[in-house]
Each structure stands twice: as C-alpha cells, then as structure tokens.
Design an enzyme around this catalytic site. Structure first.
Site, PDB file in Angstrom:
ATOM      1  N   HIS A 113      21.213 -62.801 101.644  1.00 26.00           N
ATOM      2  CA  HIS A 113      22.298 -62.072 101.007  1.00 26.00           C
ATOM      3  C   HIS A 113      22.003 -60.575 100.930  1.00 26.00           C
ATOM      4  O   HIS A 113      22.735 -59.821 100.292  1.00 26.00           O
ATOM      5  CB  HIS A 113      22.522 -62.653  99.598  1.00 26.00           C
ATOM      6  CG  HIS A 113      23.781 -62.221  98.946  1.00 26.00           C
ATOM      7  ND1 HIS A 113      23.814 -61.401  97.839  1.00 26.00           N
ATOM      8  CD2 HIS A 113      25.082 -62.498  99.245  1.00 26.00           C
ATOM      9  CE1 HIS A 113      25.057 -61.207  97.471  1.00 26.00           C
ATOM     10  NE2 HIS A 113      25.853 -61.832  98.306  1.00 26.00           N
ATOM     11  N   LYS A 115      21.660 -56.586 101.783  1.00 26.14           N
ATOM     12  CA  LYS A 115      22.408 -55.528 102.455  1.00 26.14           C
ATOM     13  C   LYS A 115      21.513 -54.305 102.461  1.00 26.14           C
ATOM     14  O   LYS A 115      21.478 -53.529 101.498  1.00 26.14           O
ATOM     15  CB  LYS A 115      23.722 -55.199 101.745  1.00 26.14           C
ATOM     16  CG  LYS A 115      24.778 -56.304 101.829  1.00 26.14           C
ATOM     17  CD  LYS A 115      24.718 -57.213 100.651  1.00 26.14           C
ATOM     18  CE  LYS A 115      25.861 -58.227 100.706  1.00 26.14           C
ATOM     19  NZ  LYS A 115      25.711 -59.250  99.660  1.00 26.14           N
ATOM     20  N   ASP A 120      13.684 -45.471 110.754  1.00 23.61           N
ATOM     21  CA  ASP A 120      12.463 -44.686 110.992  1.00 23.61           C
ATOM     22  C   ASP A 120      11.512 -44.672 109.798  1.00 23.61           C
ATOM     23  O   ASP A 120      10.659 -43.774 109.701  1.00 23.61           O
ATOM     24  CB  ASP A 120      12.818 -43.245 111.377  1.00 23.61           C
ATOM     25  CG  ASP A 120      13.469 -43.155 112.760  1.00 23.61           C
ATOM     26  OD1 ASP A 120      13.365 -44.134 113.525  1.00 23.61           O
ATOM     27  OD2 ASP A 120      14.092 -42.123 113.056  1.00 23.61           O
ATOM     28  N   HIS A 271      32.970 -55.611  93.895  1.00 29.90           N
ATOM     29  CA  HIS A 271      31.851 -56.242  94.590  1.00 29.90           C
ATOM     30  C   HIS A 271      30.512 -55.611  94.204  1.00 29.90           C
ATOM     31  O   HIS A 271      29.476 -55.954  94.766  1.00 29.90           O
ATOM     32  CB  HIS A 271      32.068 -56.129  96.110  1.00 29.90           C
ATOM     33  CG  HIS A 271      31.240 -57.054  96.923  1.00 29.90           C
ATOM     34  ND1 HIS A 271      30.144 -56.632  97.649  1.00 29.90           N
ATOM     35  CD2 HIS A 271      31.331 -58.384  97.134  1.00 29.90           C
ATOM     36  CE1 HIS A 271      29.607 -57.654  98.284  1.00 29.90           C
ATOM     37  NE2 HIS A 271      30.302 -58.734  97.980  1.00 29.90           N
ATOM     38  N   LYS A 273      27.046 -54.489  92.216  1.00 27.53           N
ATOM     39  CA  LYS A 273      25.957 -55.130  91.475  1.00 27.53           C
ATOM     40  C   LYS A 273      25.047 -54.011  90.991  1.00 27.53           C
ATOM     41  O   LYS A 273      24.069 -53.659  91.654  1.00 27.53           O
ATOM     42  CB  LYS A 273      25.154 -56.099  92.344  1.00 27.53           C
ATOM     43  CG  LYS A 273      25.990 -57.127  93.138  1.00 27.53           C
ATOM     44  CD  LYS A 273      26.222 -56.682  94.541  1.00 27.53           C
ATOM     45  CE  LYS A 273      26.803 -57.752  95.441  1.00 27.53           C
ATOM     46  NZ  LYS A 273      27.927 -58.480  94.976  1.00 27.53           N
ATOM     47  N   ASP A 278      20.590 -45.736  79.521  1.00 29.94           N
ATOM     48  CA  ASP A 278      20.142 -44.524  78.826  1.00 29.94           C
ATOM     49  C   ASP A 278      20.176 -43.270  79.684  1.00 29.94           C
ATOM     50  O   ASP A 278      19.518 -42.274  79.360  1.00 29.94           O
ATOM     51  CB  ASP A 278      18.711 -44.720  78.296  1.00 29.94           C
ATOM     52  CG  ASP A 278      18.636 -45.772  77.201  1.00 29.94           C
ATOM     53  OD1 ASP A 278      19.663 -46.035  76.561  1.00 29.94           O
ATOM     54  OD2 ASP A 278      17.540 -46.336  76.999  1.00 29.94           O
TER      55      ASP A 278
END
Length: 362
Positions: A113, A115, A120, A271, A273, A278
């Site tokens: 899952h 991404k 380099d 979508h 996450k 603070d």
C-alpha cells in the site's frame, strides 16, 4: 553514474505538496532529471492520462541508462499492472507486481500500500497519492481532485531509503525519519501516532480518509481532548469505500463527548493520511488508522520540524474551512431507528475491516 554524495550533517528539508496537482509535476521533473536511480512503489497505477505521463517519463529514464525499478500492487493495479510492466520492461526498467491476483489462491493476501518515489537517493516523495487522474484534476473541475497531500523530502532522510524499502529496516535517527512497515506489519507506525498524540500539549489536527482506529488509539485521542488539547478531526463525508464513513461515524458520539471537534469533507474523496501536533511534529504517509494498514506494506514520514508541521496544519485548516462541522446535537438527536441502522452498518463495516486485517496478517 553514481549519485552525488549527501552531507549527513546537513538537515533534511520537507515541503508539503497539495495532492496530485502540486506533487505530480515535481515528481515527473525529478524522474526526468534522474542520473542514477529511480525507485517507485505505488498501490494503484492506472494507465490513464496521468499514468501514461509517468510511464513515458520512467521509460525515458531507463532508456538513457538510469536504473529504474517500479513496484505496483497486484490488486490496486490489477487493471493496468501487466500492461505497465510490458511497456516499462521493453525500455529496460525492472517492474514487480506485488502479490498478483493469482496469489490470493495461495493465501497471500498482504498488499503493498506504499506510495513512495525515490530519485538518486537525494529526493523522496511520500504521501497517500496513487498514480491516476482522480488525484490530478483541479478542485474546480467537476467533483474535484481527491484531497490528499505529499511530502517532498530532500537530504539525509533520503539516503539509503531505496535499500530499506526492500527490507523494512528502521530509519536512521534524526528530526526527519521515513518509517517503513514490512512483513512484521504496521505496529511501529501505529506507535508513532500513539506517541505523538500522547505527547501533544496544545493541538492535534488529524486528516484521515479511512478512520477506523482501535480502542487504544481512540482512548489516546479522547485522553488528549480531556486534558484540554485542542483535537480536530477532518474525516470523509464521501468515500470510495462502501460504508467507510459509517464505520467511522460509530465513534462520533464518544469523540464529541470528550471534546474532539469533527468535520466532514464533502467536496471530493478525502484520501489524506496526516496528523500535525503543536505546530512542531508532522506524520504523513500511506498509513491509515485502520486494521488493514497494520498488515500491509506502508510508509510514514515523521518530521520534528516546525516548517513542515505548520504546512501540514495549514493544509488541514484550509480544508476544515470548507468542511461541514459535525455537531454533538446532530449525533445525539437522531431517532432510535436512525442510530440503530447507522450503528448496524458501521459495526458491520468495522468488523469486516478487522476480519480482513486479520486475514492479511496470517
């Protein structure tokens, strides 16, 4: 050609990008400028207009001698994964389809899952954005691009990341760390949320598209609110997953009674996450607060950096201003039949997610 050396003393730099419209051009530019290696792992890669642009850039990099490695998930990229592999391998790239659909027959249910794009060993892009048109459209275009964010990271935090992606080793210490969950599951990433929320003193802002935290996470969130930390949740008003909203809504009453503020994003699919604490700490990646992410391969950026945290907070605040507040009176004023139906749907969805999560960890 060897990648230029990175000064291990220099600080890592983090820049927050507003979903595909800001991230995709910079990701493509990094691929086009690559000199040594490109490593891309993504759950869903669609050969639509956006996907073709990435496929062409990756193939061009491979043809000019850059080492290109792409990993896509067998379920998330089921429609176009094989065609992508043929297109890129003909240019000299390496493509792996993680746990193809046929592996389900052998009981291999775990998904990749992640991404993440690493170029380099100098720049990495970490977030929740897959490769597809749904992430690329501007907000004013129809239903709008899916609401998400990506961190562009430069500096020592990127060094060795490609090698660690294959092994899931803990990141080196520093104010910016990129955590990876491997075969052992996402429990170390969950601990970053528990520790960060538990240590918050003033504010906690969370934006999550698939919000199904376990009991300890719920207790940690409500405990923060009860000790007068300003806790704000941006959650989906619409979702691409059936009953995901209902599963999250089961928790609304308990959260609101503790003093947590809840908003629902209804302008497109949420979508994201991400969480900021603070104005000092940012968590961002592919890791969802749900049972599935405890089993899948995931990424999570943890930045103890005021600039990155403020950018993350600004992204959440900008979306909160356009979101619908969920009021305690609204939740508690529902009829008995409405509450019973919503609880039933939410309970079914929550149990289904936990069952799938258990199955993935087998």
């Amino acid at each position: 050609m060897a990648a230029p050396a990175i000064d291990p003393v220099a600080p890592s730099r983090v820049r927050i990008l507003d979903g595909g419209p800001e991230a995709f051009p910079r990701m493509l530019a990094a691929i086009e400028a690559a000199q040594d290696a490109v490593h891309l792992e993504v759950y869903a890669f669609a050969l639509d207009r956006t996907g073709e642009r990435f496929a062409e850039a990756l193939a061009a990099a491979a043809r000019r001698g850059v080492r290109v490695r792409v990993v896509v998930d067998g379920v998330g990229s089921a429609l176009d994964g094989r065609a992508l592999a043929v297109q890129l391998e003909s240019a000299g790239a390496q493509v792996r389809i993680y746990n193809p659909l046929r592996m389900l027959l052998l009981g291999r249910f775990r998904r990749n899952h992640r991404k993440v794009l690493v170029v380099d060993g100098e720049v990495a892009f970490v977030g929740g954005v897959n490769i597809g048109d749904e992430y690329a459209a501007p907000l004013a275009d129809g239903g709008g691009a899916w609401a998400d964010l990506v961190a562009e990271v430069r500096g020592p935090a990127c060094a060795g990341l490609e090698a660690r992606l294959g092994r899931g080793h803990p990141p080196p210490r520093g104010p910016v760390r990129i955590w990876l969950s491997g075969i052992g599951g996402g429990w170390p990433l969950r601990r970053r949320y528990l520790k960060s929320i538990g240590a918050a003193r003033r504010t906690v802002s969370i934006a999550h598209g698939y919000f199904l935290p376990d009991r300890r996470l719920v207790r940690t969130i409500t405990a923060a609110a009860r000790r007068r930390v300003e806790v704000t949740l941006l959650l989906p008003g619409v979702s691409d997953i059936p009953f995901a909203r209902q599963a999250a809504a089961r928790l609304y009453g308990r959260l609101l009674r503790a003093g947590v503020r809840i908003y629902e994003w209804e302008r497109s699919v949420l979508h994201a996450k991400a969480a900021a604490m603070d104005g000092e700490r940012l968590l961002l990646g592919s890791f969802n607060l749900d049972p599935l992410s405890l089993a899948n391969l995931e990424t999570l950026l943890e930045a103890h950096e005021a600039g990155a945290a403020r950018e993350g907070e600004t992204w959440i605040a900008r979306h909160l201003a356009l979101a619908r507040p969920v009021l305690r009176e609204e939740v508690e004023g529902r009829s008995l039949a409405q509450r019973w139906l919503l609880d039933l749907l939410g309970l079914w969805a929550a149990r289904a997610a936990r069952w799938v999560g258990w199955l993935l960890r087998r």
